[in-house]
Scaffold this motif. Structure first.
Motif, mmCIF file in Angstrom:
data_model
loop_
_atom_site.group_PDB
_atom_site.id
_atom_site.type_symbol
_atom_site.label_atom_id
_atom_site.label_comp_id
_atom_site.label_asym_id
_atom_site.label_seq_id
_atom_site.Cartn_x
_atom_site.Cartn_y
_atom_site.Cartn_z
ATOM 1 N N MET A 98 -8.887 15.994 3.514
ATOM 2 C CA MET A 98 -9.435 15.370 2.544
ATOM 3 C C MET A 98 -8.401 14.143 2.182
ATOM 4 N N VAL A 99 -8.988 13.171 1.590
ATOM 5 C CA VAL A 99 -8.315 11.700 1.592
ATOM 6 C C VAL A 99 -8.675 11.201 0.136
ATOM 7 N N ARG A 100 -7.719 11.198 -0.804
ATOM 8 C CA ARG A 100 -7.901 10.481 -2.144
ATOM 9 C C ARG A 100 -8.039 9.037 -1.894
ATOM 10 N N SER B 243 7.144 9.264 -5.510
ATOM 11 C CA SER B 243 6.186 9.514 -4.325
ATOM 12 C C SER B 243 5.543 11.060 -4.409
ATOM 13 N N GLU B 244 4.508 11.307 -3.500
ATOM 14 C CA GLU B 244 3.929 12.543 -3.668
ATOM 15 C C GLU B 244 4.262 13.450 -2.162
ATOM 16 N N LEU B 245 5.228 12.951 -1.604
ATOM 17 C CA LEU B 245 5.523 13.620 -0.358
ATOM 18 C C LEU B 245 6.523 14.751 -0.593
ATOM 19 N N GLN C 8 -5.155 6.488 1.070
ATOM 20 C CA GLN C 8 -4.211 7.179 0.060
ATOM 21 C C GLN C 8 -2.718 6.670 0.224
ATOM 22 N N SER C 9 -2.286 6.502 -0.920
ATOM 23 C CA SER C 9 -0.652 5.883 -1.076
ATOM 24 C C SER C 9 0.261 7.127 -1.362
ATOM 25 N N MET C 10 1.238 6.859 -0.842
ATOM 26 C CA MET C 10 2.377 7.715 -1.360
ATOM 27 C C MET C 10 2.493 7.875 -2.761
ATOM 28 N N ILE C 11 2.041 6.755 -3.516
ATOM 29 C CA ILE C 11 2.348 6.509 -4.910
ATOM 30 C C ILE C 11 0.888 6.510 -5.421
ATOM 31 N N ALA D 193 0.816 -1.342 0.010
ATOM 32 C CA ALA D 193 -0.076 0.113 -0.069
ATOM 33 C C ALA D 193 0.944 1.309 -0.199
ATOM 34 N N LEU D 194 1.861 1.162 0.689
ATOM 35 C CA LEU D 194 2.983 2.621 0.808
ATOM 36 C C LEU D 194 1.893 3.602 1.366
ATOM 37 N N PRO D 195 1.249 3.223 2.416
ATOM 38 C CA PRO D 195 0.316 4.281 2.943
ATOM 39 C C PRO D 195 0.710 5.695 3.411
#
Length: 224
Positions: A108-110, A222-224, A175-178, A74-76
């Motif tokens: 919000m959570v995608r 990643s979106e971090l 929502q995952s980091m990826i 998941a890479l949560p």
């Protein structure tokens, strides 16, 4: 990518969870549905504000975040906290796709990934299969109590009618980091290969090199 994670909770732990859940007041599941889902959904849920449900949801999140297979797949980044539902008396939830965005107290959570934690043994009820349509065709899932299935929230899915007994479960989104499902699959396969090679005591330099590739891809995507 559909991943089954066995025995997130032991049989004794599931029994303790069920004892607490079964004592709570259950409500019509459509109190938390949108207009479209309400035409397909027939089940019961615990209120998201129920204090016992909140405490057990936190327990589930803590357990999953400590589970190597779940984290690898998941890479949560962010959870929509677990909710609880049950089906009985031919209750069902017809084919649908989960909402793309969920609102929590923190924002919000995608919904990149959906997960169901089964809390009823499969031989205790008839029907109640989670049917998921994915790139490999139709997947029918009915796991032992305490086991979890993780799958992309973009998947068309349903819960078939429960004709005998009762099906209780926890369900959640994250929502995952990826964001991209294909990139998540690549990272998962690479991480699993690294873990296998490590367990086999393969050449340390090769494991080191593969780990570097993994982290550079994670850094790039990643979106971090």
């Amino acid at each position: 990518m559909l991943i089954e994670i066995p025995q997130v909770f032991s049989s004794d732990e599931v029994l303790q969870l069920r004892q607490q859940l079964d004592e709570r007041p259950w409500i019509d599941g459509n109190q938390t549905s949108g207009e479209l889902a309400a035409t397909r959904k027939r089940n019961q849920q615990l209120s998201k504000d129920d204090p016992v449900a909140q405490a057990l949801g936190q327990l589930i999140m803590d357990r999953l975040l400590a589970h190597p297979l779940f984290v690898s797949a998941a890479l949560p980044l962010e959870f929509y906290p677990p909710l609880f539902n049950r089906y009985q008396g031919r209750q069902t939830f017809g084919y649908h796709i989960d909402n793309a965005i969920r609102t929590t107290e923190n924002g919000m959570v995608r919904t990149d990934l959906s997960a169901t934690l089964f809390l009823s043994e499969p031989d205790s009820y008839e029907g109640g299969e989670l049917v998921i349509q994915d790139t490999y065709g139709q997947q029918r899932v009915k796991l032992s109590a305490g086991s979890l299935v993780l799958y992309p929230s973009t998947s068309l899915h349903q819960v078939t009618p429960v004709t005998v007994g009762e099906r209780t479960s926890a369900f959640m989104w994250l929502q995952s980091m990826i964001r991209d499902e294909g990139q998540r699959r690549i990272l998962f396969q690479l991480d699993q290969s690294i873990q296998t090679l490590t367990a086999q005591q393969a050449d340390a330099q090769q494991i080191f090199n593969l780990s570097g590739i993994y982290h550079n891809l994670l850094r790039r995507w990643s979106e971090l």
